[in-house]
Enzyme design. Structure first.
Site, short mmCIF file in Angstrom:
data_model
loop_
_atom_site.label_atom_id
_atom_site.label_comp_id
_atom_site.label_asym_id
_atom_site.label_seq_id
_atom_site.Cartn_x
_atom_site.Cartn_y
_atom_site.Cartn_z
N GLU A 258 49.40 47.21 42.11
CA GLU A 258 48.48 46.72 41.08
C GLU A 258 49.35 46.36 39.89
O GLU A 258 49.87 47.24 39.20
CB GLU A 258 47.44 47.79 40.74
N CYS A 292 45.08 46.52 32.16
CA CYS A 292 45.46 45.43 33.05
C CYS A 292 44.42 44.32 33.06
O CYS A 292 44.75 43.15 33.29
CB CYS A 292 45.66 45.96 34.47
#
Length: 482
Positions: A258, A292
């Site tokens: 990720e 993120c």
């Protein structure tokens, strides 16, 4: 409440977990608060040899873990969740200390961590295989055939600073629940946070002996985990640059990455712009933009651009910036001085290139104030690169087609969103958006822990979320009985 986390000197020391055993070291690294500049925790400096020993312990523990009954692993997760609930305030304050997360949001992270663990326990019960009709083709024949999911063995996990509690849980809870052993390398910015969670796992009456080890460090420790042939799965959350190194060095193992993103939204002319602006302020500046899926790019239809920009700037100016220990603080400082300098530099560069500063870009109580930029162009860093700071850019567009083209013109593809009351446009956006997740009439920063989460392009491979992580941390075994 402190209990098992008490420290006689007022500073909690994180310790190495080699399986179930805790170890101290003479050489320690001090964690300095991003807010106060004071030492708030200390952690051991681990070596490659420490990491290799942890992996060897995990190898042995994995043989025991895969034999553990399902009811024990479910009880283990439920017990940890209950203990964490009892230590909620202590954990929240540790988050404030180590990463300067505002107290209200630190409590939210603890609550989400509890939910992640509890959801994993529920999803674990539903993890199963299925039967297969082997006589479906003329070349086949009637048998008893099925597949089942089995533990992979050893899982290595590397976690980031921005959600140093919940993102640890998203990795180690499913990995342990699936019957594996885990070696965790937490972020150097929050060693004590990870230690406290690991201690709850290892102190549980239902814990599988030696199934969880924790090692602290930087490149040497991380590289040892990545290159080792012991882990069958490596789960990493962090930067694209490090993710690229991992893919080159990991060898034959399953990799879940990720790697962040450059989240965008489109404000259609049919949208409720007051609602959209309020939510966009939250999505751009929560956790100081260190998310993120932090909202970084806002494409606004020309018909509503001026009104939206005005509301956005006004709403941004109402946010309280200051001490993360205050109950009503929305935003504290960035994680370190380097991040602060980068944020200031990128804004200055954009202004020199013709962008307009609508509000923000000041330093208050050590924090970079929430910043709204207008008149930006596609080539500016604050638009085309991941900023990971409280900076958001407004871009005027003439149509949905122009907006979606610009949104997709990015090497990242984690989450996008749209604000619209046009059903046809909603359907089109779901199809057009090149990313791992889309959100309708809310910010791309929206994430529910029960959902699959992950991206396309440079945003990574694999999916988190308890159900999907359980699949990442298991392998399919096919069985045929003739």
């Amino acid at each position: 409440m402190f209990g098992i986390f008490d420290s006689s000197n007022g500073i909690n020391d994180a310790k190495i977990f080699m399986g179930s055993s805790e170890e101290s070291r003479d050489e320690m690294r001090e964690r300095i608060s991003p807010y106060s500049g004071e030492v708030v925790s200390r952690s051991p400096l681990c070596t490659a040899e420490d990491t290799q020993r942890a992996l060897k312990i995990a190898q042995t523990a994995a043989k025991i873990a895969k034999q553990s009954p399902l009811h024990q692993r479910v009880a283990w997760l439920e017990d940890v969740a209950n203990m964490l609930r009892n230590y909620r305030e202590d954990m929240a304050l540790t988050l404030v200390d180590e990463v300067a997360k505002p107290l209200a949001f630190a409590r939210v992270e603890v609550d989400r961590c509890i939910e992640t663990i509890e959801i994993t326990a529920k999803e674990l019960i539903a993890l199963h295989g299925e039967t297969i009709p082997t006589d479906i083709a003329p070349s086949g024949k009637k048998t008893i055939a099925y597949f089942t999911r089995v533990p992979v063995g050893v899982v290595a996990c590397i976690t980031p600073f921005n959600f140093p509690l919940n993102l640890v849980a998203h990795k180690i809870a499913p990995a342990l629940a699936a019957g594996n052993a885990v070696v965790l390398k937490p972020t150097p910015e929050a060693p004590l946070t990870a230690y406290k969670l690991a201690k709850l796992f290892n102190s549980s009456q239902y814990a599988i002996p030696d199934a969880l080890s924790v090692v602290y460090g930087d490149v040497e420790v991380g590289s040892t985990l990545v290159k080792s042939t012991v882990p069958r799965v490596l789960s990493f959350t962090g930067s694209v640059s490090v993710g690229n190194i991992i893919t080159q060095q990991a060898g034959i193992k399953k990799i879940s990455l990720e790697l962040g993103g450059n989240a965008a939204t489109y404000i259609d002319k049919s949208a409720n712009i007051e609602l959209a602006a309020g939510r966009c302020v939250f999505g751009a500046f929560v956790n100081s933009g260190q998310v993120c899926i932090s909202l970084q790019r806002i494409y606004v239809h020309a018909d509503v651009y001026e009104a939206f920009a005005q509301i956005m700037a006004q709403e941004t100016q109402t946010l309280k910036v200051g001490s993360p220990y205050d109950e009503d603080t929305f935003m504290g400082p960035l994680i370190d001085a380097e991040s602060l300098d980068r944020a200031k530099s990128w804004v200055s560069s954009a202004v020199e290139e013709g962008a307009t500063l609508l509000t923000g870009a000041e330093v208050v109580d050590g924090a970079f104030t929430p910043t709204v930029m207008a008149d930006v162009t596609d080539e500016m860093k604050i638009v085309c690169e991941e900023v990971f700071a409280p900076i958001v850019s407004l871009v005027k567009v003439e149509s949905y087609d122009e907006a979606i083209e610009k949104m997709n013109d990015s090497p990242y593809g984690l989450q996008f969103s749209i604000f619209t009351n046009d059903l046809r446009l909603t359907q089109q956006f779901i199809e057009d958006a090149e990313c791992g997740g889309v959100v309708i009439n809310d910010i791309p920063t929206l994430r529910f822990d029960v959902q699959p989460y992950g991206g396309s392009k440079l945003s990574g491979v694999g999916r988190e979320g308890p159900r999907w992580a359980l699949e990442e941390f298991t392998e399919i075994k096919s069985v045929v009985i003739c």
